[in-house]
Every structure is written in C-alpha cells, then in structure tokens.
Design a protein around this motif. Structure first.
Motif, PDB file in Angstrom:
ATOM      1  N   VAL A  55       0.839  -1.203   0.000  1.00  0.00           N
ATOM      2  CA  VAL A  55       0.000   0.000   0.000  1.00  0.00           C
ATOM      3  C   VAL A  55       0.877   1.259   0.000  1.00  0.00           C
ATOM      4  CG1 VAL A  55      -1.609   1.354   1.401  1.00  0.00           C
ATOM      5  CG2 VAL A  55      -2.010  -1.082   1.052  1.00  0.00           C
ATOM      6  N   LEU A  56       1.894   1.257   0.864  1.00  0.00           N
ATOM      7  CA  LEU A  56       2.815   2.407   0.924  1.00  0.00           C
ATOM      8  C   LEU A  56       3.474   2.645  -0.436  1.00  0.00           C
ATOM      9  CD1 LEU A  56       4.848   2.182   4.260  1.00  0.00           C
ATOM     10  CD2 LEU A  56       3.532   4.116   3.417  1.00  0.00           C
ATOM     11  N   LEU A  57       3.942   1.558  -1.032  1.00  0.00           N
ATOM     12  CA  LEU A  57       4.659   1.650  -2.302  1.00  0.00           C
ATOM     13  C   LEU A  57       3.738   2.165  -3.402  1.00  0.00           C
ATOM     14  CD1 LEU A  57       7.451   1.020  -3.393  1.00  0.00           C
ATOM     15  CD2 LEU A  57       6.649  -1.250  -4.015  1.00  0.00           C
ATOM     16  N   GLY A  58       2.533   1.589  -3.453  1.00  0.00           N
ATOM     17  CA  GLY A  58       1.570   2.016  -4.464  1.00  0.00           C
ATOM     18  C   GLY A  58       1.227   3.485  -4.318  1.00  0.00           C
ATOM     19  N   GLY A  59       0.958   3.912  -3.072  1.00  0.00           N
ATOM     20  CA  GLY A  59       0.602   5.306  -2.811  1.00  0.00           C
ATOM     21  C   GLY A  59       1.714   6.253  -3.218  1.00  0.00           C
ATOM     22  N   LEU A  60       2.945   5.930  -2.788  1.00  0.00           N
ATOM     23  CA  LEU A  60       4.083   6.812  -3.084  1.00  0.00           C
ATOM     24  C   LEU A  60       4.361   6.879  -4.585  1.00  0.00           C
ATOM     25  CD1 LEU A  60       6.611   6.084  -0.238  1.00  0.00           C
ATOM     26  CD2 LEU A  60       5.834   8.331  -0.954  1.00  0.00           C
ATOM     27  N   LEU A  61       4.253   5.722  -5.262  1.00  0.00           N
ATOM     28  CA  LEU A  61       4.519   5.697  -6.707  1.00  0.00           C
ATOM     29  C   LEU A  61       3.517   6.567  -7.453  1.00  0.00           C
ATOM     30  CD1 LEU A  61       5.536   2.051  -7.660  1.00  0.00           C
ATOM     31  CD2 LEU A  61       6.774   4.157  -8.164  1.00  0.00           C
ATOM     32  N   SER A  62       2.226   6.455  -7.068  1.00  0.00           N
ATOM     33  CA  SER A  62       1.219   7.272  -7.765  1.00  0.00           C
ATOM     34  C   SER A  62       1.460   8.741  -7.469  1.00  0.00           C
ATOM     35  CB  SER A  62      -0.203   6.891  -7.352  1.00  0.00           C
ATOM     36  OG  SER A  62      -0.247   5.634  -6.792  1.00  0.00           O
ATOM     37  N   ALA A  63       1.761   9.064  -6.202  1.00  0.00           N
ATOM     38  CA  ALA A  63       1.998  10.466  -5.844  1.00  0.00           C
ATOM     39  C   ALA A  63       3.195  11.002  -6.628  1.00  0.00           C
ATOM     40  CB  ALA A  63       2.254  10.592  -4.347  1.00  0.00           C
ATOM     41  N   PHE A  64       4.228  10.175  -6.771  1.00  0.00           N
ATOM     42  CA  PHE A  64       5.432  10.595  -7.482  1.00  0.00           C
ATOM     43  C   PHE A  64       5.117  10.852  -8.960  1.00  0.00           C
ATOM     44  CE2 PHE A  64       9.246   9.554  -9.951  1.00  0.00           C
ATOM     45  CZ  PHE A  64      10.151  10.422  -9.378  1.00  0.00           C
ATOM     46  N   ALA A  65       4.412   9.891  -9.570  1.00  0.00           N
ATOM     47  CA  ALA A  65       4.103  10.024 -10.995  1.00  0.00           C
ATOM     48  C   ALA A  65       3.252  11.274 -11.230  1.00  0.00           C
ATOM     49  CB  ALA A  65       3.358   8.782 -11.482  1.00  0.00           C
ATOM     50  N   TRP A  66       2.258  11.502 -10.366  1.00  0.00           N
ATOM     51  CA  TRP A  66       1.405  12.684 -10.524  1.00  0.00           C
ATOM     52  C   TRP A  66       2.226  13.949 -10.312  1.00  0.00           C
ATOM     53  CZ3 TRP A  66      -0.273  17.005  -7.980  1.00  0.00           C
ATOM     54  CH2 TRP A  66      -1.372  17.652  -8.538  1.00  0.00           C
ATOM     55  N   GLY A  67       3.007  13.947  -9.233  1.00  0.00           N
ATOM     56  CA  GLY A  67       3.756  15.140  -8.867  1.00  0.00           C
ATOM     57  C   GLY A  67       4.768  15.543  -9.923  1.00  0.00           C
ATOM     58  N   VAL A  68       5.505  14.558 -10.467  1.00  0.00           N
ATOM     59  CA  VAL A  68       6.558  14.877 -11.431  1.00  0.00           C
ATOM     60  C   VAL A  68       5.959  15.429 -12.730  1.00  0.00           C
ATOM     61  CG1 VAL A  68       8.268  13.795 -12.952  1.00  0.00           C
ATOM     62  CG2 VAL A  68       8.350  13.382 -10.512  1.00  0.00           C
ATOM     63  N   THR A  69       4.799  14.903 -13.114  1.00  0.00           N
ATOM     64  CA  THR A  69       4.199  15.390 -14.361  1.00  0.00           C
ATOM     65  C   THR A  69       3.419  16.679 -14.153  1.00  0.00           C
ATOM     66  OG1 THR A  69       2.458  13.788 -13.932  1.00  0.00           O
ATOM     67  CG2 THR A  69       4.069  13.198 -15.604  1.00  0.00           C
ATOM     68  N   HIS A  70       3.134  17.047 -12.902  1.00  0.00           N
ATOM     69  CA  HIS A  70       2.380  18.273 -12.638  1.00  0.00           C
ATOM     70  C   HIS A  70       3.222  19.318 -11.915  1.00  0.00           C
ATOM     71  CE1 HIS A  70      -0.857  15.534 -13.596  1.00  0.00           C
ATOM     72  NE2 HIS A  70      -1.627  16.582 -13.785  1.00  0.00           N
ATOM     73  N   ARG A  71       4.542  19.305 -12.147  1.00  0.00           N
ATOM     74  CA  ARG A  71       5.392  20.298 -11.494  1.00  0.00           C
ATOM     75  C   ARG A  71       5.098  21.676 -12.048  1.00  0.00           C
ATOM     76  NH1 ARG A  71      10.984  18.689 -12.959  1.00  0.00           N
ATOM     77  NH2 ARG A  71       9.817  17.933 -14.744  1.00  0.00           N
ATOM     78  N   ALA A  72       5.272  22.723 -11.197  1.00  0.00           N
ATOM     79  CA  ALA A  72       5.053  24.093 -11.666  1.00  0.00           C
ATOM     80  C   ALA A  72       6.074  24.397 -12.768  1.00  0.00           C
ATOM     81  CB  ALA A  72       5.221  25.060 -10.509  1.00  0.00           C
ATOM     82  N   PRO A  73       5.629  24.958 -13.881  1.00  0.00           N
ATOM     83  CA  PRO A  73       6.556  25.225 -14.982  1.00  0.00           C
ATOM     84  C   PRO A  73       7.394  26.482 -14.756  1.00  0.00           C
ATOM     85  CG  PRO A  73       4.322  25.792 -15.598  1.00  0.00           C
ATOM     86  CD  PRO A  73       4.239  25.241 -14.220  1.00  0.00           C
ATOM     87  N   LEU A  74       7.149  27.152 -13.626  1.00  0.00           N
ATOM     88  CA  LEU A  74       7.780  28.447 -13.392  1.00  0.00           C
ATOM     89  C   LEU A  74       8.066  28.599 -11.904  1.00  0.00           C
ATOM     90  CD1 LEU A  74       8.288  31.248 -14.858  1.00  0.00           C
ATOM     91  CD2 LEU A  74       6.050  31.909 -14.001  1.00  0.00           C
ATOM     92  N   ILE A  75       9.255  29.141 -11.577  1.00  0.00           N
ATOM     93  CA  ILE A  75       9.533  29.471 -10.181  1.00  0.00           C
ATOM     94  C   ILE A  75       9.552  30.981 -10.060  1.00  0.00           C
ATOM     95  CG2 ILE A  75      11.199  29.316  -8.282  1.00  0.00           C
ATOM     96  CD1 ILE A  75      12.266  26.805  -9.562  1.00  0.00           C
TER      97      ILE A  75
END
Lengths: 99, 464
Positions: free
Chosen positions: B337-357
């Motif tokens: 469960v931990l692995l699945g949760g973290l992997l999904s969060a990672f995949a979502w987060g990396v593809t939805h990073r802010a394009p601007l700082i």
C-alpha cells in the motif's frame, strides 16, 4: 593494538573509511541540492575564483574529513573495549587448552 | 514424519567476521537461475553502458549536469528546487527494497546489486584468462612461469580496461559523454573528470576484482538489517535437511534407503559454486546473497543421480516442514500500500510540477521610499526561472490591492530554461491603512495555462 591481528586493523580502517564515505556522499547530495556552490563562493572568498565543480569537490571532501574524524574517534573510544574482550577470549582459550 | 537430525555445533560466526580471509574460487555453473542472473547482468549493464549515449531532442537523454545544476531524464528537466522528488524517489527505492525482501528475500543481492553484476563480469574475464575453478586454484599455487605471467597479465589488462570504461561511462552521466569521449581522444581531459574516472574505475576494479564477497559480508549495511524484513513466509534458499540427512557418498545404482542415507550425496557441488564460500547445508546465513548457484548445482546432481530436484530450493520457513506459503500478510500489505501510494503520488507530482519558479525578495536596505509626488514605493528583486524548454511570455499583477501599481516591468519573455533577476517596484499614491500589508503577486502567461502566486510584503510609514 599490538596484539590485534593485521586483519583486525584492516577491519578498523574499513569501519572508519567506508561509513564515513557513505555519510559524506549523502550529506553532499542534500547540502548541494539546496546550496549553490557558486553562491557560497561569493559570500565566503569572493576574491578567489571557485568553479562549481571545485565547490562540489571541496564540499564533499570537507564532509568526508568530518565524518572520517568522527568514525576514527569512535574506533579510538571503542579500542579498549575490544582489547578487553579480545584478551578475555584469548585467556579463555588458554584455560580451555589447560584442561 | 520428521526424523531426528544430528546437530553439529559450528564455531561462533561472529568471530569469523574478522578471521583471516581465505580466497574463494567459485565454480562455474549453468542452470535456470544462473541463466536468469545472466539475463539480469546483460539488461542492467546494457542499460548502464548504453543510456549515456542515447539522444533526446538534440541533447543527451539522461544527463545529471552538476555544473549547470540541472538533471535531464528523457523529456523531463529537474532543477535544484525539484530535489523533493529525488528524496521521494529514494524513499520509493527503499520501500521497494523492503517489499521485495519481505516477499522474496534477497532478490536484490542475487540478481540486481551492482556488486553482484560487476563481480559476475570480472569472474567471467578471469575465467577467460585463467580457466575453470580447478585450473585457477592450480595456477595460483604454481610457481611463476611464463604461462602464469601471461595469463595473469592478460586478466589484469582486461580488468583494468573494463574498469576504466566503467569509470568513463559513470562520468558520462554527469558530463556530456560525446565531449568527454572527444577529450579522451585528444588527451585533453579535465582534472576532475580524470580524477572521477580513475576513482570510479579503481572502485570497480577493487570491489569486483578483489573484495567481491567481502563487500557483501563486511561492508554492506543491507546484509546486516535485511533480517528485520524477513518472516516465516519470506522466500529463502534452503537445504531440505529432512530429505538430505544423513548425507553420504554412494554409487549411482545404490538404494539410499537400504544404506540408511538421505538424498545428499555429499558431492560438495553446492559449496564449490558458492560465491561467498559458505555451506548452505548449515542453514540460513548472513553471508548468503541468495544467488541460487547452489540450487542449480544441486539440481544438476539430483538429475544425474535420478533423484527428484529441489534438495536445495527456494522455499520458506513455513513451507519447509510442509506448511503453506502465505503471500498476503500484514507486512507485505502495508509495504504494498505504501509503495503504491508513493509511486502514484510521485508520478502525478513529477508530471504536474510548476513550470515556473517565482521569488519576490524585498529590498534589504530600505523598507519604503517617499516619492516626490507624495507617494510610497517599495523595491524588490524578482527572480524568475522558466523550468520548461519552451519560451514563456509572462504578465504581472498584484491581487486585491488596486492602489498598488507595478513600475518598471510590463511583460517579460523568458527563453526555455532561462533564469532572470529583475528589479520590480510597487508604487502607491494613497497611504495604506496598515504599516505592513500582505500582498500577492500573480505571474501568468498569455493563455493562463501558467499561473503562479507569490506572497510578499509592502511597507509604508506608520499612519500619523
């Protein structure tokens, strides 16, 4: 230390060098992820030109020097304990041979 | 069903951790698991040596550009501000290790660890030059003849070449590898590149050529704490003592039952193939890296003898006496469960990073400045980082404060990956109610697909 075998001494060196290398590598990664070495150079020795590559290397070896010193100190503090158990097991072996 | 087995007390293993080291000569082995490991070696080393040469959009596909503080992984660009995701990735790697260890034991050690993989290659090079196990033992014991010198130098030449190539590839992940290759050809290698190629090459040479199983036994922290992830349902490699004992040599035609023997013919094949030099028949040991070499060796012998395979096999502590294997248990479920949760969060987060700082830094010297028209001004430095590879045209606006006007910049165009430091001034003619106002700067592009809000402060003199 004299009664320590060569292998034990090697093991001591390994126990100092390897974990300290590991810790220094991890510390460098975390530190330089946040701090830009060129900015660090600007606020420390602005009259020297320190490239980022040199900055990373200085940082890594500085971390390694600290962790190496710490590991070496731990070994130094533990030596009397090891020496004692080593002597005890040696004399226990002698006693067993006597019987 | 079970019969008593004579137990021999072995010397304390903790003492052997610092005992004088005897060289291990692992015997070559072929079998199901050896072929699986060979496939893993080809896949993993293939990836390692090939990936730096791959191109993506006119640049190196995977490049950890430390001097520019940017990581390129295929189509993604990571900035120091994305360090959070690297941490996340390391946590995922850690939990994967826990998960796979709980389910299948030391899979990592046997098939995927760089130490195993590179040792496999170095052993193969050694075999090419010095021959099979018995020939190697004989050669080492023999006096220095012309043949021995030739064989040993050929081995050293191959080892050193392979180690240097490994170091070169490693540095190629951090410095553009085409330039690096060019520099090597012209012998104009930079000092640090040369240092790290030699450093990594030397580490490979020493670890895979000489230290080998000692890295696993003495240096590896995982070997020391992996037992914390084991339970009675974890896959381990074990000798079936109930079936094998009492062991003893016999003719192939002999019936072991009439001789009062178990299935183990004491051929020592399992000991000779072991890369860490242990006897698996003594039970689960910290030195065992679960390479399954002993399974292959024993299966081959069982086939020859006409006995059933699996005297040494992958099993669990519960299965060994005839129990069932439980794959679903609280430990594996929690890890999964931990692995699945973290992997999904990672995949979502990396593809939805802010394009601007966006960073808004208030002037450190003066809180505010009075202007000749009786207004108040605050000065800032605006830091902008375009994290995409595309051009961005940006507009600025202060939210909820219609009295504040942005002076100096209207529209900014940033090229791909551009970093900009801009002076920004806020001006007001009417004195704010508060000495200290919280403001929010909104930076957006033309079509509104990029919108970043950044908090800041606006200072004014105390109201009279």
């Amino acid at each position: 230390m004299n009664s320590f075998s060569r292998d034990r001494r090697l093991a001591c060196i390994g126990a100092i060098a390897w974990p300290s290398f590991f810790a220094a590598a991890a510390a460098s990664v975390v530190f330089f992820a946040i701090v830009d070495p060129s900015e660090l150079a600007e606020i420390t020795w602005p009259h020297l030109t320190i490239s980022r590559k040199l900055g990373y290397s200085i940082g890594f070896f500085m971390f390694w020097a600290c962790t190496f010193g710490s590991s070496a100190f731990s070994v130094l503090l533990l030596l009397p304990v090891w020496q004692k158990s080593h002597d005890e097991s040696a004399s226990a072996g002698d006693a067993a041979n006597d019987v | 069903m079970s019969k008593p087995i004579a137990i021999t007390i072995l010397p304390d293993a903790s003492e052997s951790l610092y005992a004088a080291h005897a060289k291990v000569y692992p015997r070559e082995i072929d079998g199901r698991f050896a072929r699986m490991r060979l496939a893993a070696v080809f896949a993993l080393l293939g990836l390692f040596y090939l990936v730096p040469w791959l191109r993506w959009d006119g640049r190196q596909a995977v490049l950890f550009d430390l001097p520019a503080r940017k990581f390129y992984v295929l189509g993604l660009t990571f900035w120091p501000q994305d360090f959070f995701w690297l941490t996340c990735l390391l946590i995922i790697a850690g939990i994967s290790l826990f998960f796979f260890t709980a389910v299948a034991g030391r899979l990592w050690c046997g098939y995927a660890c760089p130490q195993t993989v590179w040792t496999e290659v170095f052993l193969w090079l050694e075999r090419v030059c010095e021959g099979r196990r018995n020939q190697r033992i004989k050669l080492d014991a023999a006096p220095w003849t012309r043949e021995k010198i030739l064989r040993k130098s050929a081995k050293q030449f191959l080892w050193v070449t392979f180690a240097l190539w490994t170091g070169f590839t490693f540095v190629g992940f951090f410095t553009p590898i085409l330039e690096l290759a060019h520099e090597v050809r012209r012998a104009s290698l930079g000092g640090w590149e040369a240092f790290w190629i030699l450093f990594y090459g030397f580490a490979t040479y020493g670890n895979a050529g000489y230290l080998r199983e000692q890295v696993c036994k003495y240096m590896c922290p995982y070997a020391r704490f992996q037992s914390a992830m084991f339970d009675h349902d974890t896959l381990i490699i074990s000798y079936d003592a109930q079936r094998g004992e009492p062991r003893g040599a016999r003719k192939r035609s002999a019936d072991p039952k009439t001789l009062g023997l178990g299935d183990c013919i004491e051929c020592e094949a399992c000991v000779q193939v072991c890369p860490t030099g242990i006897d698996i028949r003594h039970g689960l040991q910290i030195e065992c890296i679960a390479c399954a070499g002993c399974i292959d060796a024993c299966d081959a012998v069982m086939d020859k003898m006409g006995y059933a395979r699996g005297l040494i096999r992958y099993t669990t502590e519960n299965m060994l006496p005839g129990g069932e294997r439980r794959l679903l248990r609280p430990r594996t479920l929690v890890y999964a469960v931990l692995l699945g949760g973290l992997l999904s969060a990672f995949a979502w987060g990396v593809t939805h990073r802010a394009p601007l700082i966006v960073e808004l830094l208030h002037d450190r010297n003066a809180l505010y400045r009075r202007t000749s028209d009786g207004g108040i001004e605050n000065s800032y430095t605006l830091k902008l980082v375009n994290k995409t590879d595309a051009r961005q045209r940006l507009h600025f606006q202060i939210e909820d404060h219609p009295e504040l006007r942005i002076v100096g910049i209207g529209e900014v165009v940033l090229a791909g990956s551009e970093v900009a430091d801009l002076p920004l001034t806020l001006h007001t003619e009417q004195l704010p109610h508060e000495h200290h106002e919280h403001i929010e700067l909104v930076v957006a592009n033309d079509d509104g697909s990029v919108r970043v809000e950044q908090k800041g402060e606006f200072f004014a003199p105390e109201a009279p």
